[in-house]
Motif scaffolding. Structure first.
Motif, PDB file in Angstrom:
ATOM      1  N   ARG A 267       0.736  -1.286   0.032  1.00 29.95           N
ATOM      2  CA  ARG A 267       0.045  -0.063   0.035  1.00 29.95           C
ATOM      3  C   ARG A 267       0.794   1.185   0.013  1.00 29.95           C
ATOM      4  O   ARG A 267       0.517   2.481  -0.515  1.00 29.95           O
ATOM      5  CB  ARG A 267      -0.884   0.141   1.308  1.00 29.95           C
ATOM      6  CG  ARG A 267      -1.942  -0.994   1.409  1.00 29.95           C
ATOM      7  CD  ARG A 267      -2.629  -0.693   3.030  1.00 29.95           C
ATOM      8  NE  ARG A 267      -3.140  -2.052   3.316  1.00 29.95           N
ATOM      9  CZ  ARG A 267      -4.218  -2.645   3.009  1.00 29.95           C
ATOM     10  NH1 ARG A 267      -4.886  -2.033   2.182  1.00 29.95           N
ATOM     11  NH2 ARG A 267      -4.625  -3.596   3.695  1.00 29.95           N
ATOM     12  N   GLU A 270       4.486   3.862  -2.956  1.00 27.44           N
ATOM     13  CA  GLU A 270       4.559   5.060  -3.589  1.00 27.44           C
ATOM     14  C   GLU A 270       4.628   6.159  -2.623  1.00 27.44           C
ATOM     15  O   GLU A 270       4.310   7.467  -2.802  1.00 27.44           O
ATOM     16  CB  GLU A 270       3.700   5.357  -4.659  1.00 27.44           C
ATOM     17  CG  GLU A 270       4.013   4.186  -5.761  1.00 27.44           C
ATOM     18  CD  GLU A 270       3.010   4.576  -6.993  1.00 27.44           C
ATOM     19  OE1 GLU A 270       2.975   5.611  -7.525  1.00 27.44           O
ATOM     20  OE2 GLU A 270       2.162   3.760  -7.303  1.00 27.44           O
ATOM     21  N   ALA A 273       1.558   9.817   1.195  1.00 25.40           N
ATOM     22  CA  ALA A 273       0.685  10.706   0.347  1.00 25.40           C
ATOM     23  C   ALA A 273      -0.229   9.794  -0.644  1.00 25.40           C
ATOM     24  O   ALA A 273      -1.485  10.062  -0.716  1.00 25.40           O
ATOM     25  CB  ALA A 273       0.920  11.621  -0.258  1.00 25.40           C
ATOM     26  N   LYS A 274       0.347   8.899  -1.462  1.00 22.95           N
ATOM     27  CA  LYS A 274      -0.290   8.145  -2.612  1.00 22.95           C
ATOM     28  C   LYS A 274      -1.176   6.853  -1.848  1.00 22.95           C
ATOM     29  O   LYS A 274      -2.239   7.063  -2.299  1.00 22.95           O
ATOM     30  CB  LYS A 274       0.678   7.673  -3.562  1.00 22.95           C
ATOM     31  CG  LYS A 274       0.202   7.161  -4.889  1.00 22.95           C
ATOM     32  CD  LYS A 274      -0.217   8.181  -5.705  1.00 22.95           C
ATOM     33  CE  LYS A 274      -0.754   7.511  -6.980  1.00 22.95           C
ATOM     34  NZ  LYS A 274       0.309   6.872  -7.816  1.00 22.95           N
ATOM     35  N   ALA A 275      -0.567   6.361  -0.746  1.00 20.54           N
ATOM     36  CA  ALA A 275      -1.308   5.507  -0.121  1.00 20.54           C
ATOM     37  C   ALA A 275      -2.773   5.870   0.500  1.00 20.54           C
ATOM     38  O   ALA A 275      -3.787   5.054   0.644  1.00 20.54           O
ATOM     39  CB  ALA A 275      -0.698   4.696   1.065  1.00 20.54           C
ATOM     40  N   THR A 276      -2.539   7.232   1.042  1.00 22.69           N
ATOM     41  CA  THR A 276      -3.850   7.747   1.564  1.00 22.69           C
ATOM     42  C   THR A 276      -4.620   8.718   0.635  1.00 22.69           C
ATOM     43  O   THR A 276      -5.697   9.158   1.033  1.00 22.69           O
ATOM     44  CB  THR A 276      -3.477   8.676   2.806  1.00 22.69           C
ATOM     45  OG1 THR A 276      -2.631   9.788   2.340  1.00 22.69           O
ATOM     46  CG2 THR A 276      -2.783   7.700   3.927  1.00 22.69           C
ATOM     47  N   ASN A 277      -4.245   8.494  -0.633  1.00 27.38           N
ATOM     48  CA  ASN A 277      -4.900   9.400  -1.788  1.00 27.38           C
ATOM     49  C   ASN A 277      -4.889  10.805  -1.284  1.00 27.38           C
ATOM     50  O   ASN A 277      -5.997  11.536  -1.327  1.00 27.38           O
ATOM     51  CB  ASN A 277      -6.596   8.682  -1.730  1.00 27.38           C
ATOM     52  CG  ASN A 277      -6.910   9.126  -3.409  1.00 27.38           C
ATOM     53  OD1 ASN A 277      -6.341   9.631  -4.337  1.00 27.38           O
ATOM     54  ND2 ASN A 277      -8.288   9.268  -3.406  1.00 27.38           N
ATOM     55  N   TYR A 278      -3.946  11.121  -0.731  1.00 26.60           N
ATOM     56  CA  TYR A 278      -3.574  12.551  -0.446  1.00 26.60           C
ATOM     57  C   TYR A 278      -4.419  13.290   0.686  1.00 26.60           C
ATOM     58  O   TYR A 278      -4.844  14.238   0.786  1.00 26.60           O
ATOM     59  CB  TYR A 278      -3.601  13.359  -1.401  1.00 26.60           C
ATOM     60  CG  TYR A 278      -2.457  13.083  -2.699  1.00 26.60           C
ATOM     61  CD1 TYR A 278      -1.305  13.536  -2.254  1.00 26.60           C
ATOM     62  CD2 TYR A 278      -2.928  12.269  -3.705  1.00 26.60           C
ATOM     63  CE1 TYR A 278      -0.500  13.016  -3.488  1.00 26.60           C
ATOM     64  CE2 TYR A 278      -1.897  11.999  -4.527  1.00 26.60           C
ATOM     65  CZ  TYR A 278      -0.892  12.310  -4.423  1.00 26.60           C
ATOM     66  OH  TYR A 278       0.309  11.676  -5.211  1.00 26.60           O
TER      67      TYR A 278
END
Length: 349
Positions: A267, A270, A273-278
């Motif tokens: 998850r 990357e 930020a990418k994992a949490t959809n910003y």
């Protein structure tokens, strides 16, 4: 602080040499390790000096956990204090006396000419502030003791929890354990972890983040509103206590997907930020904003060093005796410990 952490981990691993093939309980092992590390790095003392303070802090945390939701009747409490309150007061006094003794030892060295200053570690900085002639910067003795209590407890208990759950997850997921070991060996070989290499541990960082998401040390962040504030459709009055349940955010399928309860370090491949959809608040194991934990970098460095040094020497397997029972007593702990077995990667171990 890196070398002090390495020295403490090395001491633990030397003890583990005689435990190969036998069952060990790592939550307790990491309690000893993290106690030694915070004692050395922040207070310039040994585990033995800090042990008494940690024991009192642990007892105090259990008493506090039992009474988080209790509201006493004011007059009754004044007339007859509950046993937990009496115990908490006794523990608080014991902690203050022990910390004051460590402070006085440091002060006496300067007075006797055995040291030029109070030191540059955390305790030394606090004592310097305590002796500051500027009243605006001066720290009271009560504040000094409170800062020591926070640092002792937060610097030990949280990393203890993180390391234990990380080892459980690696022992349960051999593929990720092998990926992490391969990365460690590529970067460090059989050498001690260095600062440059620690910053390159991408897979290890992914595993740490996923461990913090599934078993973050704190299940909630307690805050007090400084003034009236609007939160969505709610109006929160000033001075109200607010519990932000980050454990709910970290296990929300709307934020993380249907597989939210599974261990999937990819998850974070990357970054956060990418994992949490910003969505910044979706992952906050160390808090958010200006009140973010000051020990974040320290905790992550300690975890990376400890797990790297373990993986350089051992394969970890989960013992059949392990019973999964996470409980929250200030931090998330395994109620029955975490039992694993070690297999040496070197014939001489």
């Amino acid at each position: 602080m890196r070398l002090a952490i390495i020295a403490s981990v090395e001491t633990m691993l030397k003890k583990w040499k005689g435990q190969v093939g036998k069952e060990i309980e790592v939550f307790h092992e990491f309690k000893l390790l993290t106690t030694e590390v915070i004692s050395r790095t922040a207070f310039g003392s040994s585990y033995l000096e800090g042990e008494k303070i940690f024991e009192m802090l642990n007892k105090l945390s259990i008493v506090l956990s039992r009474n988080l939701s209790n509201t006493g009747i004011p007059l009754f409490v004044k007339l007859q204090k509950p046993s937990d309150m009496l115990e908490a007061e006794e523990l608080a006094k014991g902690i203050q006396d022990s910390v004051s003794k460590i402070v006085k030892t440091r002060e006496d060295k300067v007075v006797k000419g055995e040291a030029d200053n109070f030191g540059i570690d955390f305790l030394g900085l606090l004592i310097n502030a305590y002796h500051d002639t500027d009243e605006n910067n001066k720290l009271s003795l009560e504040d000094l003791v409170d800062e020591c209590k926070t640092f002792y407890f937060a610097g030990q208990d949280t990393v203890n929890s993180l390391l234990a759950w990380m080892v459980l997850l690696l022992a349960s997921h051999g593929d990720w354990q092998e990926k992490a070991r391969r990365e460690v060996m590529e970067i460090f070989g059989n050498q001690y972890p260095n600062s440059e290499g620690l910053s390159k541990l991408k897979i290890m960082t992914m595993i740490i983040n996923e461990s913090l998401r599934l078993y973050g040390p704190a299940v909630g962040l307690l805050r007090k509103g400084g003034s009236e504030v609007r939160l969505g459709n709610l109006v929160l009055p000033a001075d109200i206590d607010i519990l932000i349940a980050n454990v709910a955010l970290h296990h929300d399928p709307q934020l993380w997907g249907y597989d939210v309860h599974l261990f999937k370090p990819e998850r974070f491949a990357e970054g956060i930020a990418k994992a949490t959809n910003y969505n910044t608040a979706a992952f906050c194991p160390f808090g958010l904003g200006p009140r973010t934990c000051v020990g974040t970098a320290f905790a992550l460095m300690e975890a990376k060093i400890a797990v790297s040094m373990i993986l350089q020497r051992y394969t970890i397997s989960l013992s059949p005796a392990y019973v999964h029972a996470p409980v929250s007593i200030i931090t998330v702990k395994p109620q029955h410990g975490i039992q694993v077995t070690l297999e040496s990667l070197h014939h001489d171990a």
